[in-house]
Scaffold this motif. Structure first.
Motif, PDB file in Angstrom:
ATOM      1  N   ARG A 128     -60.182  26.262  -0.262  1.00 30.65           N
ATOM      2  CA  ARG A 128     -58.907  25.564  -0.029  1.00 30.65           C
ATOM      3  C   ARG A 128     -58.095  26.259   1.058  1.00 30.65           C
ATOM      4  NH1 ARG A 128     -58.463  25.679  -6.022  1.00 30.65           N
ATOM      5  NH2 ARG A 128     -59.356  23.750  -6.826  1.00 30.65           N
ATOM      6  N   THR A 129     -58.156  27.588   1.083  1.00 31.46           N
ATOM      7  CA  THR A 129     -57.443  28.346   2.110  1.00 31.46           C
ATOM      8  C   THR A 129     -57.987  28.016   3.493  1.00 31.46           C
ATOM      9  OG1 THR A 129     -56.968  30.163   0.587  1.00 31.46           O
ATOM     10  CG2 THR A 129     -56.920  30.678   2.930  1.00 31.46           C
ATOM     11  N   GLU A 131     -59.616  25.276   4.315  1.00 29.34           N
ATOM     12  CA  GLU A 131     -59.306  23.869   4.604  1.00 29.34           C
ATOM     13  C   GLU A 131     -57.894  23.696   5.155  1.00 29.34           C
ATOM     14  OE1 GLU A 131     -62.056  21.477   1.318  1.00 29.34           O
ATOM     15  OE2 GLU A 131     -60.073  22.199   0.755  1.00 29.34           O
ATOM     16  N   LYS A 132     -56.944  24.453   4.620  1.00 27.75           N
ATOM     17  CA  LYS A 132     -55.542  24.297   5.015  1.00 27.75           C
ATOM     18  C   LYS A 132     -55.192  25.081   6.275  1.00 27.75           C
ATOM     19  CE  LYS A 132     -53.958  25.643   1.035  1.00 27.75           C
ATOM     20  NZ  LYS A 132     -53.027  26.019  -0.071  1.00 27.75           N
ATOM     21  N   ASN A 134     -54.589  26.567   9.907  1.00 25.57           N
ATOM     22  CA  ASN A 134     -54.467  26.057  11.275  1.00 25.57           C
ATOM     23  C   ASN A 134     -55.509  26.710  12.172  1.00 25.57           C
ATOM     24  OD1 ASN A 134     -52.131  24.496  10.625  1.00 25.57           O
ATOM     25  ND2 ASN A 134     -50.909  26.365  10.701  1.00 25.57           N
ATOM     26  N   LYS A 160     -62.855  22.837  12.824  1.00 32.94           N
ATOM     27  CA  LYS A 160     -61.863  23.870  12.555  1.00 32.94           C
ATOM     28  C   LYS A 160     -61.620  24.711  13.811  1.00 32.94           C
ATOM     29  CE  LYS A 160     -60.305  24.415   9.155  1.00 32.94           C
ATOM     30  NZ  LYS A 160     -59.110  23.740   8.540  1.00 32.94           N
ATOM     31  N   GLY A 181     -49.786  30.359   8.090  1.00 31.09           N
ATOM     32  CA  GLY A 181     -50.682  29.211   7.956  1.00 31.09           C
ATOM     33  C   GLY A 181     -52.052  29.479   8.530  1.00 31.09           C
ATOM     34  N   ASP A 268     -65.759  17.772   2.801  1.00 31.02           N
ATOM     35  CA  ASP A 268     -65.310  17.306   4.116  1.00 31.02           C
ATOM     36  C   ASP A 268     -66.376  16.386   4.714  1.00 31.02           C
ATOM     37  OD1 ASP A 268     -64.396  16.901   6.664  1.00 31.02           O
ATOM     38  OD2 ASP A 268     -64.114  19.018   7.155  1.00 31.02           O
TER      39      ASP A 268
END
Length: 285
Positions: A128-129, A131-132, A134, A160, A181, A268
């Motif tokens: 999750r980290t 995925e979020k 930037n 990514k 982020g 994803d």
């Protein structure tokens, strides 16, 4: 502190009521502590979360994660010492079939060990980290940078924003341009590589999220991290293969990285499609 449980046992008589509750729970359930967050431990014992933190600090640890790692390290060390007398000498390989069979069994044992060191919840938190994030910067100590770069390339193809430079100057320059982020994914099997720790400390000050990948031990890098994953160093790997611990350690690390990638790609669909298109393009060259 190499004898965490013994220290708790010696100190228990001088503890307050809440501290004694925590001490008794830890001594009686040491093998389960790995899966307990500070909040879960507090709820199980019936104390506040701050009591767990203060209890850990009173024992001389920076916080609950350090205490938890110390207990796990002591259990692992005790198990390894108990098993030392039972480990037979490496067999002589009389046939190719025996080599393949033993290697396959060793890999299976290592895969099981990695799943025991890393809970599914910990794996999902790292996913999750990522995925979020930037931007993600990967840094690795030692000869494991190729494993990390392969993972970084897959993430890059999936869309990514990833940096995986090995040059220390470039790593520092990239880190200076990162913001809240963003994520630093730091790999040092010992957890004590000076350069990697410096980067992690700078990332912490800048408010970045840190994911560490180290051996299962109390070490400076894992204590800096927001999320910690664990692999095997060559010393631990030697219990699985005395003749080739470096191979075992690499298998352990690769399995953990592959598990991260599989969970990421399963969540994803678009990224997975991009990766398939990239692979097809390479095959057609």
């Amino acid at each position: 502190m190499n004898d965490c449980l013994a220290n708790i046992r010696r100190a228990v008589n001088g503890m307050s009521a809440n501290e004694r509750k925590l001490a008794e729970f830890i001594m009686n359930n040491a093998s389960l502590l790995r899966d307990y967050s500070s909040q879960q431990l507090a709820e199980a014992v019936g104390v506040s979360q701050s009591s767990v933190v203060k209890f850990s600090q009173k024992l001389g640890y920076r916080g609950y994660p350090a205490l938890k790692l110390a207990v796990s390290e002591e259990l692992a060390r005790g198990s390894a010492q108990a098993d030392l007398g039972q480990i037979p000498p490496p067999p002589s390989h009389d046939s190719t079939g025996t080599v393949f069979e033993e290697l396959a069994q060793t890999k299976a044992d290592v895969v099981k060990a990695i799943s025991e060191l890393n809970s599914e919840q910990a794996l999902l938190e790292v996913v999750r980290t990522i995925e979020k994030a930037n931007r993600i910067q990967f840094v690795a100590a030692g000869g494991y940078s190729l494993v990390v770069k392969d993972f970084a390339l897959k993430l890059m193809i999936m869309g990514k924003s990833v940096v995986a430079e090995s040059d220390p100057f470039v790593q520092r320059a990239n880190l200076a341009s990162m913001r809240r982020g963003d994520v630093l994914f730091a790999l040092s099997v010992s957890g004590q590589n000076g350069h990697v720790i410096e980067l992690a400390e700078a990332a912490k000050e800048a408010g970045l999220t840190i994911v560490s990948l180290t051996k299962y031990d109390v070490n400076p890098l894992s204590l800096l991290a927001d999320h910690s994953l664990f692999s095997l160093d060559e010393r631990a790997a030697s219990h699985y293969s005395a003749s080739a611990p470096h191979i075992v350690a690499r298998v352990a690390l690769q399995h953990l990285i592959d598990a991260l990638y599989m969970v990421l790609s399963s969540r994803d669909t678009h990224g997975r499609e991009l990766l398939i298109l990239s692979q097809q393009a390479v095959e057609n060259l």
